[in-house]
Structures are given as C-alpha cells and as structure tokens.
Scaffold this active site. Structure first.
Site, PDB file in Angstrom:
ATOM      1  N   PHE A  84    -146.187  87.016  47.540  1.00  0.00           N
ATOM      2  CA  PHE A  84    -147.392  87.357  47.053  1.00  0.00           C
ATOM      3  C   PHE A  84    -147.205  88.654  46.048  1.00  0.00           C
ATOM      4  O   PHE A  84    -146.571  89.486  46.440  1.00  0.00           O
ATOM      5  CB  PHE A  84    -148.366  87.901  48.158  1.00  0.00           C
ATOM      6  CG  PHE A  84    -149.559  88.721  47.573  1.00  0.00           C
ATOM      7  CD1 PHE A  84    -150.923  88.146  47.237  1.00  0.00           C
ATOM      8  CD2 PHE A  84    -149.396  90.201  47.125  1.00  0.00           C
ATOM      9  CE1 PHE A  84    -152.004  88.804  46.658  1.00  0.00           C
ATOM     10  CE2 PHE A  84    -150.743  90.751  46.780  1.00  0.00           C
ATOM     11  CZ  PHE A  84    -151.973  90.093  46.528  1.00  0.00           C
ATOM     12  N   GLU A  85    -147.785  88.543  44.755  1.00  0.00           N
ATOM     13  CA  GLU A  85    -147.835  89.733  44.064  1.00  0.00           C
ATOM     14  C   GLU A  85    -148.541  89.528  42.831  1.00  0.00           C
ATOM     15  O   GLU A  85    -148.646  88.396  42.373  1.00  0.00           O
ATOM     16  CB  GLU A  85    -146.284  89.949  43.495  1.00  0.00           C
ATOM     17  CG  GLU A  85    -145.424  88.996  42.780  1.00  0.00           C
ATOM     18  CD  GLU A  85    -144.194  89.013  42.299  1.00  0.00           C
ATOM     19  OE1 GLU A  85    -143.406  90.262  42.928  1.00  0.00           O
ATOM     20  OE2 GLU A  85    -143.417  88.500  41.646  1.00  0.00           O
ATOM     21  N   ILE A  86    -149.287  90.408  42.669  1.00  0.00           N
ATOM     22  CA  ILE A  86    -150.174  90.744  41.334  1.00  0.00           C
ATOM     23  C   ILE A  86    -149.371  91.673  40.380  1.00  0.00           C
ATOM     24  O   ILE A  86    -149.567  92.967  40.901  1.00  0.00           O
ATOM     25  CB  ILE A  86    -151.648  91.006  41.590  1.00  0.00           C
ATOM     26  CG1 ILE A  86    -152.184  90.114  42.721  1.00  0.00           C
ATOM     27  CG2 ILE A  86    -152.501  91.124  40.378  1.00  0.00           C
ATOM     28  CD1 ILE A  86    -153.435  90.330  43.403  1.00  0.00           C
TER      29      ILE A  86
END
Length: 481
Positions: free
Chosen positions: A331-333
């Site tokens: 998960f990464e934005i």
C-alpha cells in the site's frame, strides 16, 4: 511467561545514556585492582594507565558527540495528523476538483479472483464516489476473461485500463549479458537453498526491481501525477470519504503509507551500506529523517569505523546499524514526480549497477523507504493512520470516531453495514475490524521509529526500555502490547 532480569550491581539502575561508560569504567577498575593485588605494579600498571585511561577519556568525549550527530530532533509540534476524523459526506467531497491520479495493480491472469475481490472492496469503500481510473499491469498479454470480469467489477463511471509492460522495463537490465544473467540465476538458486523467502524465484526478483525503478518510467503512467498501489486479495476495512490524492496535494505531502514493519535481514544484507555509500558520494547530509532509520551503536569510535570499513551487514559507513524498519509498499499513495525525478532515478540506477536485486533480494519496500528517508524532509511523509488495511496476516484497523461523527443518517453511507464500536481517540469512518485471533494489528514499534521526526508526542523512555509500544491506530481490540 517472560520475566525481566535485573543485575545486582548498582550500575543496572543508571540511565541508559550513562550505563555503558559506567560498565567500561567498572571493568577498567577491576583489572587495575587485580594487577595491584598481583604485586606487578610496575610496567603493566603504567602501560594500562598510559593507553587505557586516555582511550576511556576519548570514548567519554566521543560518545556524546556521536549521540548528538545521530539524534532525531523533536519537532515543536506534531507535524503529521490524519486528514479527517470520522466520516465526511462523500457526495460533497467527491464533487470537489480531483487530482491527476490513478490506481495501479500489478497482477497475472491467474489472479483474477484476488484482483476482483480487491477492486470490489475499494469500489465499495471509496471509489464508487470518486471514480478514479484503475490500471492493471501485466508482463504478459491479458486474457479476455480477466478483462471482462474486472471491467464488470467497477462502478459506473470508473475507467479501467489493461496495460502490458513494455519491453525493457521487466526482467534483467538490458545491459546485462548472458554470462552475467547465468551468474545471477546461480546466485538466486543459492538464496533459495539458504532459505531466503522467494530468493530462488526469478520473477519475484524482477518484480522487486520493476517496482523499485522501472515502474515509474512506464509510458502508461506518464500522464499521471499520483498513484495508489493496489494488490490482489487485500481488504480495506473502513470507508474513506475524503480524497487522499487531493489532501496529499493540499498538505504538500509526497509519500503516504499505512503499515511499517521489520525487513528480513537475509534478503538485503548490503542494501543499507550501499545506500549510505550513495548518500556520501552525492554529499546528501544526514537529517532527522535519515537518523530515524538508525539503531545507534554505542561502541567506541574505532570499533564503529571498523564495522563500516569491513562492510558488516546492515551497517552504514559510520558503523551504525539499520533498525530494519521499512514501509510495507503493497500500500502506498505517492507523487510520481518524486519517483521519476532525477534524484530518485539516480539512486535507483546506482543500486541497479551494484547487482543487488539479483545477488541478494533487494525489495522495493526497503528501497522506497531508504530513498524517502534520505531525500525527503519529514513533513513530506504521511501516515494514513485512519485507513483500515489488511494484507495476508497483518492489518491496520483504526478505532472508529465517536458516533456523532459517523453520519448515521447519510444516504451515501446507508449501506455500509455494521461497524466496530467507537473508541476514545478513534479517527475511523465506519471501520469493521477483524476479530480473527490469527490476524494481528501490526505493532507500532516501527511506526514509532519512522515517525519520530514528525512526532512531538512519543513513547516515553521507560515504555521503550520495556518494549511497550502503543498501537498508533488505536484499535480497541488491541490497544497495547
């Protein structure tokens, strides 16, 4: 049942900063008394006083300087707060201007069910209101079944794209010859024999290298500024009623994450030293963000220097050890401009030239973490502590905000179903935390370490000394460990 060992020496009650020097002094005095009792007072005592005492004095001078240089300064206030508390009206927030952003999922045709489950979940919890496009990436052509099923899994108004990774972006570096590739495959085989996770899977090494650098150079991503990475078979356990892309842009953030945990040392024993070599070569200064990665060594300066000189695994050039904490990059934005910019791409090419993506199993998660902490100031990094996220056996699930912040009468949220009861200090919107005991809310020791540069409020020395870390996400089922 665990227990605490307590030494009978009074030194055991001294503060940590003075404990090691006091013990060194105690050893010195014991040796001095033994020599005096032995009747050999002459030359041996003089030699001891001539060499050992000055070294001890130098150490007592060096230690405070060393600790000062590797400190993580406390900011005057907490610099990273949740973008929202509780629920907002998605019909209002989704009507605001959107960012130039996309979801991205790397998947295979065989992962159709896991990909479908993730897409259905993220559409329900967020994207049915915001309709950001979803891009699927594969190193092989997509099957018609995959495209048909995933196209029907999204809500009306959501664009779906199926891209095949172009030649030169997946696999060994183009400049590697056949002899070098054969050597790399032999090294991967040896990793598997040593029990390194996925160490003998060539495709996994290609994936780590791809996500570490070539991913950001894809033609398909060129039109976008922001990306949100998805994985097959993950679950978001809270409603997200604000636009995280817009909030990242508004607060001038660059990298957003949910879970931090320890890296397995056997996968990348030389990565930290190699990164520190690059940092020194480029003249990049140590910052509080970089120092947050350190497990500071208390050895005398010459011992620390030898640890760096002889490239002891997971140590930098000063002999300090990497604390092994890294962001879980599934998960990464993040802002694509940072990762496809000159500084990051130079760092990736430097790593690529060292061959560690194949001679070891350098993962994209530690590579991203080291780059972010080397190149960005702390206020550019955001912990999405209000997002519920589950992958495999690890999860982050925040406590829910009070009932009056859950918008119980809101039409857009009326079908969200049951939720976990609110808890004091909770920030989540309609979160439903798992109660399966085989799963665990990730302990926030690494969260505490990596967020120190932005945290005015930190766990106390006594809590850290006793291994007590608060769960940063305030899950009511697991408030402490």
């Amino acid at each position: 049942m665990g227990y605490h060992h307590r030494t009978s020496s009074r030194l055991g009650t001294l503060p940590l900063a003075f404990d090691l020097p006091a013990r060194v002094g105690q050893i010195f005095m014991l040796q001095f008394r033994r020599l005096r009792r032995s009747g050999r007072n002459g030359r041996r005592i003089k030699l001891l006083l001539k060499f050992a005492l000055p070294l001890l004095v130098l150490y007592l001078i060096d230690l405070p300087i060393h600790l000062y240089r590797t400190r993580v300064a406390r900011p005057h206030q907490d610099l990273d707060q949740p973008f929202a508390t509780g629920c907002l009206d998605p019909s209002v927030t989704a009507a605001q201007p959107r960012e130039n952003a996309t979801f991205v999922m790397l998947a295979r045709n065989s992962e159709i069910e896991g990909a479908k489950a993730t897409v259905a979940n993220i559409e329900r919890q967020f994207n049915r209101w915001f309709h950001y496009p979803i891009m699927f990436l594969n190193d092989a052509p997509w099957s018609e079944e995959f495209k048909d099923v995933l196209s029907r899994a999204v809500s009306n108004g959501t664009e779906v794209r199926f891209e095949v990774i172009e030649k030169g972006k997946w696999g060994f570096p183009e400049e590697m010859n056949e002899k070098e590739k054969t050597k790399a495959r032999l090294q991967m085989k040896k990793q598997g024999e040593r029990g390194v996770g996925y160490g003998d899977m060539e495709s996994y090494h290609h994936m780590c290298r791809f996500y570490s650098g070539e991913f950001y150079n894809l033609e398909a991503l060129r039109p976008y500024k922001w990306y949100w990475r998805l994985e097959p078979s993950v679950r978001y356990s809270c409603a997200l009623t604000y636009d995280p892309f817009a909030e990242m842009a508004r607060h001038d953030k660059v990298y957003g994450w949910t879970i931090a945990l320890w890296e397995v040392g056997d996968t990348c024993p030389s990565l930290f030293k190699t990164t520190d070599d690059y940092r020194i070569e480029k003249g990049i200064p140590r910052t509080p963000t970089w120092n947050a990665l350190l497990q500071v060594m208390w050895f005398p300066a010459p011992v620390r220097w030898f640890l760096g000189l002889f490239r002891v695994r997971e140590h930098d050039n000063s002999g300090n050890k990497w604390n092994m904490c890294h962001y879980w990059s599934n998960f990464e934005i993040a802002n694509l401009d940072f990762f496809r910019g000159r500084e990051y791409q130079d760092y990736f090419r430097y790593l690529d030239s060292k061959g560690g993506f194949y001679s070891e199993r350098w993962g994209d998660a530690p590579v991203h973490t080291l780059a972010v902490h080397m190149l960005l100031p702390p206020e550019k990094i955001h912990h999405f502590s209000d997002i519920g996220y589950e992958h495999d056996t690890l999860w982050q699930c925040p406590g829910n905000a009070p009932m009056d912040q859950q918008l119980l009468g809101n039409k857009a949220l009326r079908d969200m179903g049951r939720m976990t009861l609110p808890s004091e200090g909770g920030t989540g919107c309609r979160c439903k935390c798992q109660e399966n005991k085989r799963r665990r809310n990730i302990n926030s020791q690494c969260t505490s370490e990596l967020t120190r540069p932005v945290a005015f409020h930190r766990p106390s020395w006594w809590e850290r000394h006793n291994g007590v870390y608060h769960y940063a996400v305030n899950n009511p089922n697991n408030p402490r460990k």
